[in-house]
Design a protein around this motif. Structure first.
Motif, PDB file in Angstrom:
ATOM      1  N   VAL A 140       0.827  -1.207   0.000  1.00 22.49           N
ATOM      2  CA  VAL A 140       0.000   0.000   0.000  1.00 22.49           C
ATOM      3  C   VAL A 140       0.860   1.255   0.000  1.00 22.49           C
ATOM      4  CG1 VAL A 140      -0.222   0.091   2.529  1.00 22.49           C
ATOM      5  CG2 VAL A 140      -1.996   1.110   1.080  1.00 22.49           C
ATOM      6  N   TYR A 141       2.044   1.173   0.605  1.00 22.94           N
ATOM      7  CA  TYR A 141       2.938   2.329   0.589  1.00 22.94           C
ATOM      8  C   TYR A 141       3.542   2.546  -0.806  1.00 22.94           C
ATOM      9  CZ  TYR A 141       2.615   2.352   5.688  1.00 22.94           C
ATOM     10  OH  TYR A 141       2.143   2.425   6.981  1.00 22.94           O
ATOM     11  N   SER A 142       3.738   1.447  -1.537  1.00 30.95           N
ATOM     12  CA  SER A 142       4.220   1.617  -2.914  1.00 30.95           C
ATOM     13  C   SER A 142       3.113   2.201  -3.790  1.00 30.95           C
ATOM     14  CB  SER A 142       4.719   0.288  -3.480  1.00 30.95           C
ATOM     15  OG  SER A 142       3.652  -0.583  -3.778  1.00 30.95           O
ATOM     16  N   TYR A 143       1.838   1.864  -3.497  1.00 32.02           N
ATOM     17  CA  TYR A 143       0.737   2.490  -4.224  1.00 32.02           C
ATOM     18  C   TYR A 143       0.810   4.007  -4.072  1.00 32.02           C
ATOM     19  CZ  TYR A 143      -1.540  -2.139  -3.803  1.00 32.02           C
ATOM     20  OH  TYR A 143      -1.850  -3.475  -3.838  1.00 32.02           O
ATOM     21  N   LEU A 188      -3.416   3.797 -11.115  1.00 34.02           N
ATOM     22  CA  LEU A 188      -2.432   4.843 -10.846  1.00 34.02           C
ATOM     23  C   LEU A 188      -3.088   6.221 -10.748  1.00 34.02           C
ATOM     24  CD1 LEU A 188       0.636   3.779 -13.009  1.00 34.02           C
ATOM     25  CD2 LEU A 188       0.305   3.546 -10.548  1.00 34.02           C
ATOM     26  N   VAL A 189      -4.117   6.447 -11.562  1.00 35.95           N
ATOM     27  CA  VAL A 189      -4.853   7.713 -11.449  1.00 35.95           C
ATOM     28  C   VAL A 189      -5.531   7.797 -10.089  1.00 35.95           C
ATOM     29  CG1 VAL A 189      -6.830   8.999 -12.335  1.00 35.95           C
ATOM     30  CG2 VAL A 189      -5.171   8.029 -13.920  1.00 35.95           C
ATOM     31  N   LEU A 190      -6.128   6.682  -9.643  1.00 34.82           N
ATOM     32  CA  LEU A 190      -6.749   6.659  -8.317  1.00 34.82           C
ATOM     33  C   LEU A 190      -5.698   6.888  -7.222  1.00 34.82           C
ATOM     34  CD1 LEU A 190      -9.180   3.624  -8.792  1.00 34.82           C
ATOM     35  CD2 LEU A 190      -9.789   6.054  -8.721  1.00 34.82           C
ATOM     36  N   ALA A 191      -4.515   6.282  -7.402  1.00 33.17           N
ATOM     37  CA  ALA A 191      -3.433   6.493  -6.428  1.00 33.17           C
ATOM     38  C   ALA A 191      -2.983   7.944  -6.414  1.00 33.17           C
ATOM     39  CB  ALA A 191      -2.256   5.574  -6.761  1.00 33.17           C
ATOM     40  N   GLN A 192      -2.929   8.575  -7.589  1.00 33.27           N
ATOM     41  CA  GLN A 192      -2.570   9.994  -7.659  1.00 33.27           C
ATOM     42  C   GLN A 192      -3.610  10.842  -6.933  1.00 33.27           C
ATOM     43  OE1 GLN A 192      -2.672  11.667 -11.580  1.00 33.27           O
ATOM     44  NE2 GLN A 192      -1.581  13.520 -11.017  1.00 33.27           N
ATOM     45  N   ILE A 193      -4.887  10.540  -7.128  1.00 29.35           N
ATOM     46  CA  ILE A 193      -5.956  11.287  -6.450  1.00 29.35           C
ATOM     47  C   ILE A 193      -5.836  11.119  -4.941  1.00 29.35           C
ATOM     48  CG2 ILE A 193      -8.451  11.406  -6.098  1.00 29.35           C
ATOM     49  CD1 ILE A 193      -8.763  10.597  -9.049  1.00 29.35           C
ATOM     50  N   ILE A 194      -5.542   9.889  -4.494  1.00 27.21           N
ATOM     51  CA  ILE A 194      -5.403   9.641  -3.054  1.00 27.21           C
ATOM     52  C   ILE A 194      -4.204  10.395  -2.496  1.00 27.21           C
ATOM     53  CG2 ILE A 194      -4.793   7.852  -1.368  1.00 27.21           C
ATOM     54  CD1 ILE A 194      -6.659   5.969  -2.848  1.00 27.21           C
ATOM     55  N   TRP A 195      -3.098  10.426  -3.252  1.00 24.31           N
ATOM     56  CA  TRP A 195      -1.941  11.210  -2.799  1.00 24.31           C
ATOM     57  C   TRP A 195      -2.329  12.679  -2.626  1.00 24.31           C
ATOM     58  CZ3 TRP A 195       2.748  11.540  -0.800  1.00 24.31           C
ATOM     59  CH2 TRP A 195       3.465  12.724  -0.975  1.00 24.31           C
ATOM     60  N   PHE A 196      -3.070  13.213  -3.584  1.00 28.55           N
ATOM     61  CA  PHE A 196      -3.459  14.626  -3.532  1.00 28.55           C
ATOM     62  C   PHE A 196      -4.441  14.879  -2.389  1.00 28.55           C
ATOM     63  CE2 PHE A 196      -6.374  18.052  -4.807  1.00 28.55           C
ATOM     64  CZ  PHE A 196      -5.471  19.102  -4.934  1.00 28.55           C
ATOM     65  N   VAL A 197      -5.456  14.039  -2.274  1.00 31.53           N
ATOM     66  CA  VAL A 197      -6.492  14.238  -1.248  1.00 31.53           C
ATOM     67  C   VAL A 197      -5.920  14.068   0.154  1.00 31.53           C
ATOM     68  CG1 VAL A 197      -8.646  13.298  -0.297  1.00 31.53           C
ATOM     69  CG2 VAL A 197      -8.388  13.582  -2.767  1.00 31.53           C
ATOM     70  N   GLY A 200      -0.427  13.530   1.305  1.00 33.05           N
ATOM     71  CA  GLY A 200       0.768  12.753   1.615  1.00 33.05           C
ATOM     72  C   GLY A 200       0.777  12.179   3.013  1.00 33.05           C
ATOM     73  N   VAL A 201      -0.308  12.347   3.786  1.00 32.24           N
ATOM     74  CA  VAL A 201      -0.381  11.769   5.129  1.00 32.24           C
ATOM     75  C   VAL A 201      -0.658  10.274   4.977  1.00 32.24           C
ATOM     76  CG1 VAL A 201      -1.605  11.770   7.329  1.00 32.24           C
ATOM     77  CG2 VAL A 201      -1.240  13.915   6.106  1.00 32.24           C
ATOM     78  N   PRO A 202       0.290   9.417   5.344  1.00 30.68           N
ATOM     79  CA  PRO A 202       0.153   7.988   5.022  1.00 30.68           C
ATOM     80  C   PRO A 202      -1.060   7.326   5.647  1.00 30.68           C
ATOM     81  CG  PRO A 202       2.038   8.384   6.490  1.00 30.68           C
ATOM     82  CD  PRO A 202       1.568   9.715   6.022  1.00 30.68           C
ATOM     83  N   GLU A 203      -1.409   7.692   6.893  1.00 28.85           N
ATOM     84  CA  GLU A 203      -2.536   7.037   7.551  1.00 28.85           C
ATOM     85  C   GLU A 203      -3.856   7.346   6.851  1.00 28.85           C
ATOM     86  OE1 GLU A 203       0.873   7.272  10.199  1.00 28.85           O
ATOM     87  OE2 GLU A 203      -0.235   8.837   9.129  1.00 28.85           O
ATOM     88  N   ILE A 204      -4.023   8.585   6.395  1.00 29.58           N
ATOM     89  CA  ILE A 204      -5.229   8.938   5.639  1.00 29.58           C
ATOM     90  C   ILE A 204      -5.239   8.198   4.310  1.00 29.58           C
ATOM     91  CG2 ILE A 204      -6.459  10.827   4.502  1.00 29.58           C
ATOM     92  CD1 ILE A 204      -5.424  12.692   6.655  1.00 29.58           C
ATOM     93  N   ALA A 205      -4.087   8.132   3.662  1.00 28.58           N
ATOM     94  CA  ALA A 205      -3.990   7.439   2.382  1.00 28.58           C
ATOM     95  C   ALA A 205      -4.333   5.959   2.530  1.00 28.58           C
ATOM     96  CB  ALA A 205      -2.590   7.607   1.803  1.00 28.58           C
TER      97      ALA A 205
END
Length: 547
Positions: A140-143, A188-197, A200-205
Motif C-alpha cells: 500500500v505504501y508503494s501504491y 495509478l490515477v486513483l493512487a494519484q488522487i489519493i496522494w493529492f487528497v 501525503g499523510v500515510p494514515e489517511i492514504a
C-alpha cells in the motif's frame, strides 16, 4: 470421546469457560451455534488490530500522524511491547483461521439461510482490520509512492519510486526503487488522487486505499451469490471460501491490496455479461484490466457469456472482435490521456523483476540458467529469460486452445482454468494470487475432498508464513528473537489445529477423494471429468434470473 488427551483437556476447558458468564458469550452455547464462531473471529480480528500497532508497517515521514504517537511508541520501541504485539498478531491470525474453518461446520448446512450469516460475519471480522496498521504486505505504501510519481509528472512505467526525495521513509519496499509499476493506468490515477487528497499523510492514504479495496469486496459480495445461483453452485459456500478466508481479510482489508478492486470489477463484468449487457460487461472488464493487466486473461472467456450458443467459432470470433475493439479504444484513450500510450501494458506485465522468482517456473529458470552457464559459459540471465518466455508462450497456447476448442465449457469455469495456467507458469507467484482464482471456481461448483484440503492448506501456510516473515521490528530490537517467538507460537498452534483438534483435523485430511457439485449435476469426482460433449449455451444456465 476424543482420541487424545490434549483434545480432552481442551474440551474440558471449553466447557468450563462456556459456563462462566464473562466468557460464555465467546465459547459457550450449542455446538452448531455459528454466532459463537463469529464472535471468536471478531476477537481474533481485534487481536490482529492491536498486534499490528506494534509490529505492522508504519511510514516514518514528517506527515505521519502515528510515527511519534505516545500511545504507540511503547508498543513499537520496547522489547516487551513488540513481543506482546507479535504474540497477539500471530495468535489472532491463527484464531481467525480456526474460526473460518469452524464457521463452515457451525452453520449446519450450506443453504440460503447461511448466506446472511456469511454477510454478517464478514462485517464483524473486517471492521477491526480497517483500523490496523498494514500487515501481511506493505505494498500500500508503494501504491502511494507511485501515485506521487504520477503526480510529480513522471511516468511510473519508466521511473521508479526512488526518483522521489524521501521515498524510503514513506514505507515503500526497496524492491520497487527502480522497478516499473505493475499496475494499470486507472489504478495509478486513483493512487494519484489519493496522494493529492491525503496531502501525503500515510494514515489517511491507507484508509482511502482500504475504501477502494472495500469497493471491490462490496462488488464481490454482490456478484458472487448471484453468479453462484445462476450456475447452480451454493452462494453461502462461495462467500465463505472467497471472502471470509483469512488471506482475503488480511490482504484486502489489512494490507489494502488493489487485487480486491480488480476481482470485484471482473466479477461485476461477468455478471453484466451473463445478463447480456454486453457494453457494460466490457467496460467493467476493461476497468479491471486498467487496475491490473492480468485481468486481460479473463476477458475473452467472459465475452462468450452473452452468446446463446458458442458452437459456432464465427460467433465467438465476432464477439471477440467487438469486445476487443471497445477494449482497445478505451485503453488507447486512457493511455493517451496519461501520455503513455499502450506502453504501460508491456511495462506492467513485465514489472516485478526485482521480486524473488520463487515460483516453480522462476526457480526452474534460475536453475537451468546457472547449469547452462557452468556447462557452456552462456550468460545465465539469457537462458533464464528464455525459460520464462517459453513458459509464457506455453500459457498462451493453452489459453488459445481452450478458447478455440470445438466444444467450449462454461466460460466462467474455463476462465478459471486459463487464469490458473497463467499463474502457474509465471516466474513470480505471490500468496494472494490464489484469491484471483477462487471466485471463478466457486461460483460454478462446490468442492470437497483433496481439492478443498489443498486450498485450505495453501491458505493456512501462506497466512502463517506471512505473519512470521512480515513483521516490522525496530532495528535496536533483536528481530531474530521476535521471529523465533512468532515461529514457536505458529508451530504449536498449527500442530494443534492440524493434528490434535478434533474439530479441525478433517480440513487437512488428504484421504478424501476430490469431488465437485452443482445443483444440476450433483457430486462428480474430479478424476472422472471429461471435456464437454457440446459447446456451452445460454440454456445451460441453472437459474435464468439470478437476483
Amino acid at each position: 470421546m476424543h482420541a487424545n488427551p490434549v483434545s480432552r483437556h481442551a474440551e474440558r476447558v471449553r466447557t468450563a469457560l462456556g459456563q462462566w458468564p464473562p466468557t460464555a458469550w465467546l465459547i459457550g452455547g450449542e455446538e452448531a451455534a455459528a454466532s459463537h464462531t463469529a464472535r471468536q473471529g471478531l476477537l481474533a480480528a481485534l487481536m490482529i488490530m492491536v498486534g499490528s500497532w506494534g509490529v505492522g508497517w508504519l511510514a516514518m515521514t514528517p506527515q505521519s500522524l502515528l510515527a511519534l504517537n505516545p500511545l504507540l511508541l511503547p508498543l513499537r520501541t520496547t522489547t516487551a511491547g513488540v513481543v506482546v504485539c507479535t504474540v497477539l498478531l500471530v495468535l489472532g491470525a491463527l484464531l481467525l483461521l480456526r474460526s473460518w474453518l469452524r464457521l463452515s461446520q457451525r452453520v449446519g448446512s450450506w443453504s440460503p439461510r447461511a448466506t446472511p450469516v456469511m454477510r454478517r460475519t464478514l462485517f464483524m471480522w473486517a471492521t477491526p482490520l480497517m483500523f490496523s496498521l498494514p500487515i501481511f504486505s506493505r505494498d500500500v505504501y508503494s501504491y502511494l509512492a507511485q501515485g506521487r510519481v504520477l503526480h510529480a509528472g513522471l511516468n511510473p512505467y519508466e521511473d521508479g519510486v526512488s526518483e522521489l526525495p524521501g521515498w524510503f521513509m514513506e514505507g515503500a519496499d526497496g524492491l520497487w526503487a527502480e522497478s516499473p509499476s505493475p499496475y494499470g493506468p486507472l489504478f495509478l490515477v486513483l493512487a494519484q488522487i489519493i496522494w493529492f487528497v491525503s496531502g501525503g499523510v500515510p494514515e489517511i492514504a491507507i484508509l482511502l486505499f482500504r475504501c477502494l479495496s472495500l469497493i471491490g469486496m462490496a462488488l464481490m459480495l454482490y456478484c458472487i451469490p448471484r453468479l453462484a445461483r445462476a450456475f447452480g453452485s451454493e452462494p453461502s459456500w462461495a462467500l465463505w471460501l472467497c471472502l471470509l478466508n483469512p488471506m482475503t481479510l488480511l490482504v484486502f482489508v489489512a494490507a489494502a491490496h488493489n487485487d480486491s478492486l480488480m476481482i470485484g470489477l471482473m466479477l461485476a463484468g461477468t455478471l453484466a455479461a451473463l445478463r447480456r449487457r454486453r457494453l457494460l460487461g466490457v467496460l467493467l472488464l476493461v476497468a479491471a484490466i486498467a487496475v491490473k493487466p492480468i485481468a486481460l486473461v479473463v476477458l475473452p472467456f467472459i465475452l462468450l457469456l452473452p452468446l446463446k450458443d458458442t458452437a459456432s467459432l464465427w460467433r465467438r470470433a465476432r464477439e471477440w472482435a467487438l469486445g476487443a475493439t471497445v477494449a482497445v479504444v478505451l485503453l488507447v484513450a486512457g493511455g493517451a490521456a496519461l501520455g503513455i500510450g499502450l506502453g504501460w501494458v508491456s511495462a506492467a506485465l513485465g514489472a516485478g523483476a526485482a521480486v524473488l522468482q520463487a515460483a516453480p517456473v522462476g526457480l526452474l529458470g534460475i536453475g537451468i540458467g546457472a547449469l547452462v552457464e557452468v556447462l557452456s559459459g552462456v550468460d545465465a540471465t539469457l537462458v533464464t529469460e528464455a525459460v520464462y518466455t517459453l513458459a509464457r508462450v506455453l500459457a498462451g497456447v493453452v489459453v488459445a486452445t481452450l478458447l478455440l476448442r470445438r466444444s467450449v465449457g462454461n466460460p466462467v469455469l474455463w476462465a478459471a482454468y486459463g487464469l490458473t495456467v497463467v499463474v502457474l507458469t509465471s516466474s513470480i507467484i505471490q500468496p494472494w494470487y490464489l484469491l484471483w482464482l477462487l471466485p471463478f471456481f466457486a461460483v460454478v461448483h462446490v468442492y470437497r475432498g483433496r481439492a478443498l484440503v489443498l486450498v485450505t492448506t495453501i491458505i493456512t501456510v501462506m497466512v502463517l508464513l506471512s505473519m512470521v516473515g512480515q513483521l516490522s521490528v525496530a532495528q535496536w530490537i533483536d528481530a531474530a528473537v521476535i521471529n523465533a517467538i512468532a515461529i514457536s507460537v505458529v508451530s504449536l498452534y498449527l500442530i494443534y489445529v492440524v493434528f490434535l483438534d478434533p474439530n479441525t483435523t478433517e480440513f487437512f485430511d488428504m484421504r478424501r477423494r476430490s469431488q465437485r457439485w452443482n445443483a444440476e449435476l450433483g457430486w462428480k469426482r474430479l478424476r472422472e471429468l471429461t471435456p464437454p460433449r457440446r459447446s456451452w449455451a445460454a440454456e445451460d444456465i441453472y437459474d435464468k434470473d439470478p437476483r
